[in-house]
Write a protein that holds these residues in place. Structure first.
Motif, PDB file in Angstrom:
ATOM      1  N   PRO A 264       0.713  -1.250  -0.113  1.00  0.00           N
ATOM      2  CA  PRO A 264      -0.122   0.091  -0.008  1.00  0.00           C
ATOM      3  C   PRO A 264       0.932   1.232   0.039  1.00  0.00           C
ATOM      4  N   HIS A 265       0.102   2.160  -0.133  1.00  0.00           N
ATOM      5  CA  HIS A 265       0.752   3.789   0.042  1.00  0.00           C
ATOM      6  C   HIS A 265       1.850   4.196  -0.673  1.00  0.00           C
ATOM      7  N   GLY A 266       1.829   3.654  -2.017  1.00  0.00           N
ATOM      8  CA  GLY A 266       2.664   3.937  -2.884  1.00  0.00           C
ATOM      9  C   GLY A 266       4.052   3.205  -3.012  1.00  0.00           C
ATOM     10  N   LEU A 267       4.222   2.281  -1.989  1.00  0.00           N
ATOM     11  CA  LEU A 267       5.307   1.635  -1.963  1.00  0.00           C
ATOM     12  C   LEU A 267       5.685   0.577  -2.975  1.00  0.00           C
ATOM     13  N   LEU A 268       6.948   0.467  -3.381  1.00  0.00           N
ATOM     14  CA  LEU A 268       7.364  -0.417  -4.596  1.00  0.00           C
ATOM     15  C   LEU A 268       7.890  -1.705  -3.956  1.00  0.00           C
ATOM     16  N   ASN A 269       7.797  -2.544  -4.763  1.00  0.00           N
ATOM     17  CA  ASN A 269       8.572  -3.900  -4.284  1.00  0.00           C
ATOM     18  C   ASN A 269       9.714  -4.151  -5.297  1.00  0.00           C
ATOM     19  N   MET A 270      10.662  -4.919  -4.974  1.00  0.00           N
ATOM     20  CA  MET A 270      11.807  -5.300  -5.872  1.00  0.00           C
ATOM     21  C   MET A 270      12.528  -6.720  -5.724  1.00  0.00           C
ATOM     22  N   THR A 271      12.523  -7.150  -6.846  1.00  0.00           N
ATOM     23  CA  THR A 271      13.471  -8.615  -6.718  1.00  0.00           C
ATOM     24  C   THR A 271      14.320  -8.505  -8.353  1.00  0.00           C
ATOM     25  N   GLY A 272      14.829  -9.618  -8.679  1.00  0.00           N
ATOM     26  CA  GLY A 272      15.628  -9.552  -9.672  1.00  0.00           C
ATOM     27  C   GLY A 272      14.951 -10.611 -10.758  1.00  0.00           C
ATOM     28  N   ILE A 273      15.322 -10.525 -12.105  1.00  0.00           N
ATOM     29  CA  ILE A 273      14.762 -11.380 -13.014  1.00  0.00           C
ATOM     30  C   ILE A 273      16.225 -11.988 -13.842  1.00  0.00           C
ATOM     31  N   GLY A 274      17.360 -11.921 -13.273  1.00  0.00           N
ATOM     32  CA  GLY A 274      18.491 -12.341 -13.741  1.00  0.00           C
ATOM     33  C   GLY A 274      18.912 -13.675 -13.286  1.00  0.00           C
ATOM     34  N   GLY A 275      18.279 -14.230 -12.299  1.00  0.00           N
ATOM     35  CA  GLY A 275      18.253 -15.510 -11.573  1.00  0.00           C
ATOM     36  C   GLY A 275      19.778 -15.393 -10.653  1.00  0.00           C
ATOM     37  N   GLU A 276      20.076 -16.806 -10.380  1.00  0.00           N
ATOM     38  CA  GLU A 276      21.167 -16.914  -9.685  1.00  0.00           C
ATOM     39  C   GLU A 276      22.606 -16.700 -10.354  1.00  0.00           C
ATOM     40  N   LYS A 277      22.649 -16.661 -11.696  1.00  0.00           N
ATOM     41  CA  LYS A 277      23.605 -16.525 -12.572  1.00  0.00           C
ATOM     42  C   LYS A 277      24.010 -15.061 -12.865  1.00  0.00           C
ATOM     43  N   PHE A 278      23.103 -14.215 -12.631  1.00  0.00           N
ATOM     44  CA  PHE A 278      23.162 -12.881 -12.813  1.00  0.00           C
ATOM     45  C   PHE A 278      23.204 -12.584 -14.425  1.00  0.00           C
ATOM     46  N   ASP A 279      22.209 -13.118 -14.971  1.00  0.00           N
ATOM     47  CA  ASP A 279      22.211 -13.005 -16.470  1.00  0.00           C
ATOM     48  C   ASP A 279      21.535 -11.694 -16.750  1.00  0.00           C
ATOM     49  N   ILE A 280      21.438 -11.472 -17.957  1.00  0.00           N
ATOM     50  CA  ILE A 280      20.534 -10.318 -18.576  1.00  0.00           C
ATOM     51  C   ILE A 280      19.226 -10.710 -18.497  1.00  0.00           C
TER      52      ILE A 280
END
Length: 1017
Positions: A264-280
């Motif tokens: 709520p309240h305009g808060l953003l979330n975050m996670t990655g989409i590069g996986g455990e290999k840190f791919d693009i």
């Protein structure tokens, strides 16, 4: 707190019902490569067995325990009085800032923490390198709705997301793919689309905050039994569908994927989409505020929506070296054996990473500072590790384990702090059953921190898991949620959200646990790694129907179907038979009536087992009044088996206030002919939730005096007996006990012992009258008159336990017992103490019989009597069946009122803990029951105790206190206080427990020999 696959609101555990799985699928779709090796641990972890020899070697001796307790007092004091944790986390948050894996800020944090470890006097301080494929730098990201109207949108690129090719404009498309067949609906329709792929949950009204939500939740899936394979992950199909969906989006030319932040309240979330290999990442992906996402979802249902987006991000063009920070306090006796404290130093970059996981990292640093300053010289090496790459999949700890694979056998245990700023409630042992008893002893000196009972809870969201999966005991700090659901991965994760006292408490727990574990005689016991069949053989093993699970479902349904009968039975018992004083005609009637009920159900061997009491007792009227300084009528009732005053007696009122037996000397020669008040009135506290009561404190659901010290029931009863003998010798005329209940409610207990007449006429008086007597007495001498009437049979009386059975089909000589007590006190009608328990036993018997249960072992149903005067019926049963006790697998008793059964109490039987998890899990999984994790607490007060004392596994139903403190033994114990749904749930617990124990391959394990140092209870 990491693991891209686990949304913040579910970081700790995963339900296995279909809706939860589909929710998680929706939140983890965009190419997040969930590592099956780790996620499977959430659902079912490796086999845990008690490694007897090693466990015994790890236990501390009494001398060691005293020394450890003294050291712990120093540790707690040092952190409390001289902590540098807040100053350190302020610097980390504000001067270094967010610490994205691969960023210059993270390297700066590595160097700074290494310098702090050196400053604090630690040794072997160094950075351990590992490599990622690409570092990633966040650029700008903006979005807006351009039609049918204009709205600005707040977004942030997902980690390792590529840029858009400039400004992208496209249609918004909601893609609802839950199975392979759904792909065709969207083929050829997504080129250039801005995709959302999740139906949002409502953000309003907000869910109420509960500091103990994780403690009160239903129990998790227990690990597989010995020799059984780890079940396939329920997420395997979801991961595969997610992979297919990402590939489909890429093939179809999706322009951007927008993900719901679900905050709520305009808060953003975050996670990655590069996986455990840190791919693009495969597709430009961004998080959007919860409000923005819901607006898009609503609008697209009514008309076409056009969205414009631009995202600018950059990647390193070659691999980047990152580091774990490590430091040590070298062991003085076994330096090659290691205890590890850990946290992750990396963070996401919307805020400054203060609570995820600056708090954990600085708690580890503070623990190191305190231990080094105190120069305690642990026997084993204590190693402090600040991992990196946690947010992208526990990568730094995985790399650490790989780099140190030849040293893993020398790591005793690992404890990780990584769930925000809230206080540490207890330690979660991640299914390491074999360590539970030792951990209880390790934590025993920390009573002032009021930690809860350690839990077996498992989760895959932080760095302990990397160790646990290779057999090293990996634990994690279970914390108060504080504001973590808001700060986690959001722009609100900043220094001002840190709770100072809770941060320091976490450092205290870490430091004391590490030191105490380092001092153990042996390493923490380990469990064997799980049986993992080959992939081909796993696929070949078709899922099998479990007949026990099927029968459990029938039993649960049968109890609910027959709830009207349960209500009718208890109504008859409480209203038509009434109170059931031991030795009374009403109890005799109830015993015969319940026997006939068992016969009517169709049970076998229904009979009454006699035992004898010295006297039955009949309550007479009890009256009292203050004579001077002014006439006031008192409300009182004769105590059970009290002697009669043989008419009114007058005397001076004298109050006794004594904590120790020697305190009574001051009253010698002053009490003859006096009416004595037994102790000053004390402020009382109502019972709390037994699941959230600090480990080692009493959880019997009655009110007790307020005190900074735990209530010692044994010491209290010993003092009480000494006091009554003193009053007899001093020839007091009468004794008045004050009720602990308010609003005119009385309590009741015995005056005489073993059904013999009491020596001094004794009565209970209302709390209000009792306080008045003391106030008047403190001002001036007062005189009162009481008349306490009662009568006795004058000869022994036969009473009965009611017994019935469902005979075992394979092992009829082995027995499972469920019980309650049929007798009651007589101020009310004994509806909740213990009509509820007795009728729950009867309902369980009915459900088992009508469901067609054919248990392998005999299930025996016993309604005990004489419980209220000292568990006498169950003691008589144990004595009469002494030769058969070895054939009793286990006993479960229902006797704490009308509240919902929360879990089962195991009386310190550590050896049975894992087995009981398997037996009770169907009750945790059943939504209508939702049983929580079993407790190893030891409590007295009901009929499981004589069995436990005789070596039989004796357990009790741990219940919601409801209003038991008010109804217990009082005139308010009547039918209108019964909570019918909760009573039916109690019957379900009894029936399923009995059946599942009866079907278990072996008898339940007995208690092991007592330890040399007491555990937490």
């Amino acid at each position: 707190m990491g693991r891209a696959a686990l949304p913040a609101k579910r970081w700790n555990w995963l339900r296995e019902d279909e809706k939860a799985l589909s929710d998680i699928l929706a939140e983890s779709y965009e190419g997040e490569r969930m590592n099956s090796r780790r996620v499977v641990v959430l659902v079912s972890v490796v086999v845990l067995v008690l490694v007897g020899v090693r466990a015994m070697s790890a236990r501390p001796s009494p001398d060691d325990s005293d020394a450890v307790a003294a050291a712990d007092a120093q540790i707690l004091s040092e952190v409390r009085d001289h902590s540098e944790a807040m100053a350190n986390i302020e610097y980390l948050s504000d001067s270094i800032g967010p610490r994205l894996t691969g960023s210059p800020q993270l390297k700066q944090a590595n160097d700074w923490t290494a310098a702090k470890f050196r400053e604090y006097g630690l040794t072997n301080v160094h950075l351990e390198p590992w490599t990622i494929a690409h570092s990633w730098t966040r650029g700008t990201a903006w979005a807006r709705i351009v039609s049918p109207t204009e709205h600005p949108l707040t977004i942030a690129s997902a980690g390792w997301a590529p840029s858009t090719p400039g400004v992208v404009r496209g249609p918004l498309v909601y893609v609802d793919i839950k199975k392979d067949e759904d792909f065709e609906k969207y083929r050829g329709k997504l080129k250039g689309a801005i995709v959302i792929a999740q139906e949002p949950e409502s953000l309003s009204p907000p869910k109420p905050s509960d500091s103990f939500a994780e403690v009160n939740r239903p129990m998790q899936t227990p690990p597989p039994l010995k020799g059984m394979p780890v079940p396939p992950s329920p997420f395997a199909a979801l991961r595969e569908l997610g992979r297919k969906r990402t590939e489909f989006f890429k093939q179809e030319g999706v322009a951007v994927v927008l993900r719901d932040s679900n905050k709520p309240h305009g808060l953003l979330n975050m996670t990655g989409i590069g996986g455990e290999k840190f791919d693009i990442g495969a597709i430009p992906t961004a998080f959007i505020t919860g409000e923005g996402y819901r607006m898009l979802y609503r609008m697209q249902k009514h008309a076409p929506v056009q969205v414009e987006i631009e995202m600018k991000n950059s990647f390193s063009d070659k691999p980047v070296e990152v580091y774990n920070t490590a430091a040590e306090i070298k062991g003085s006796e076994k330096p090659d054996e290691v205890v590890i404290l850990g946290a992750h130093l990396d963070s996401w970059d919307l805020g400054t990473g203060s609570t995820d996981n600056g708090t954990g990292s600085m708690a580890v640093l503070e623990a190191a500072r305190a231990l080094a300053k105190l120069n305690l010289k642990p026997k084993r090496t204590i190693r402090f590790i600040l991992f990196t790459g946690e947010e992208e999949g526990l990568c730094g700890s995985v790399k650490y384990v790989e780099a140190h694979k030849n040293e893993l056998d020398k790591i005793s245990g690992v404890l990780v702090h990584d769930t925000g700023t809230g206080r540490v409630l207890t330690l979660a042992l991640h299914d390491n059953y074999q360590d539970r008893e030792i951990v209880d002893q390790v934590l025993a000196p920390l009573k002032e921190l009021k930690l809860l009972e350690p839990t077996m809870m498992h989760m895959s969201g932080t760095d302990h898991l990397s160790f646990d999966e290779v057999g090293v005991p990996g634990f994690w700090a279970l914390q108060d949620g504080a504001e973590y659901s808001k700060t986690h991965h959001s722009q609100s994760d900043t220094f001002d959200k840190v709770w100072k006292d809770d941060l320091n408490e976490g450092a205290q727990v870490l430091a004391a646990w590490a030191y105490n574990t380092a001092q153990l005689p042996g390493m923490l016991p380990r469990r064997p790694l799980p049986y993992r069949p080959s992939e081909d053989s796993s696929r070949a093993e078709a899922p099998k129907t479990d007949p026990i699970v099927e029968m459990d479902a029938k039993i649960l349904e049968q109890v609910k179907t027959d709830e009207p009968v349960l209500k009718s039975n208890l109504s008859y018992l409480a209203d038509r038979i009434g109170p059931r004083l031991t030795g009374s005609e009403q109890l005799d009637k109830a015993s015969h009536w319940t026997m006939e009920q068992f016969k009517e159900i169709g049970l076998s061997n229904a009979h009454l087992e006699p035992w004898t009491i010295a006297n039955s007792w009949t309550r007479g009227p009890a009256t009292g009044r203050i004579l001077s300084p002014t006439p006031i009528t008192l409300t009182l009732e004769t105590a059970g088996w009290s002697a009669s005053s043989n008419g009114p007696v007058r005397g001076q009122v004298i109050g006794i206030s004594a904590e120790k037996i020697e305190d009574l000397d001051q009253y010698k020669g002053k009490l003859k002919g006096a009416i004595v008040l037994m102790g000053r009135p004390q402020e009382v506290q109502a019972p709390g939730n037994p699941l959230t009561t600090p480990w080692g404190e009493n959880t019997i659901p009655v009110s007790r005096p307020k005190s900074d010290r735990p209530f010692d029931i044994e010491a209290y009863l010993k003092m009480r007996r000494s006091l009554m003998k003193f009053l007899e010798d001093e020839k007091a005329a009468a004794v008045l006990n004050g009720s602990e209940k308010s609003y005119g409610l009385l309590n009741m207990s015995v005056s005489g012992r073993e059904y013999q007449p009491g020596k001094v006429p004794t009565a209970y008086v209302t709390r209000e009258n009792y306080a008045l007597l003391w106030r008047l007495m403190d001002a001036a001498p007062i005189e009162a008159e009481v008349n306490i009437a009662s009568s006795f049979s004058g000869k022994p009386v036969e009473v009965y336990n009611t017994v019935a059975e469902i005979p075992g089909s394979e092992k009829p000589d082995e027995v499972v017992i469920i019980g309650g007590h049929l007798d009651s006190w007589d101020l009310g009608t004994g509806a909740t103490d213990n009509g509820t328990g007795s009728m729950a036993v009867l309902a369980a018997a009915r459900a088992l019989q009508k469901a067609g249960a054919k248990p392998k072992r005999t299930i025996r149903f016993i309604l005990f009597t004489g419980e209220e005067q000292g568990l006498n019926g169950s003691k008589a049963y144990v004595k009469a069946h002494a030769a058969d006790l070895g054939k009793i697998s286990g006993v479960l008793v229902h006797d704490s009122g009308t509240g919902k059964v929360l879990t089962v109490g195991l009386m310190g039987n550590y050896g049975v803990r894992e087995t009981i998890d398997h037996i009770l899990y169907p009750l945790g999984r059943a939504k209508e029951v939702g049983l929580t994790e079993p407790t190893l607490r030891t409590e007295g007060g009901t009929d499981h105790v004589p069995f436990d004392a005789a070596g039989v596994p004796g357990f009790w139903c741990v219940q919601d206190p409801a209003d038991y403190a008010m109804t217990h033994h009082s005139q308010a114990d009547t039918l209108d206080r019964v909570r019918w749904d909760d009573l039916a749930e109690g019957a379900q617990v009894l029936a399923v427990f009995a059946y599942n124990v009866a079907q278990w391959p072996e008898m339940l394990p007995r208690k092991a020999t007592k330890l040399t140092m007491g555990a937490g209870n």
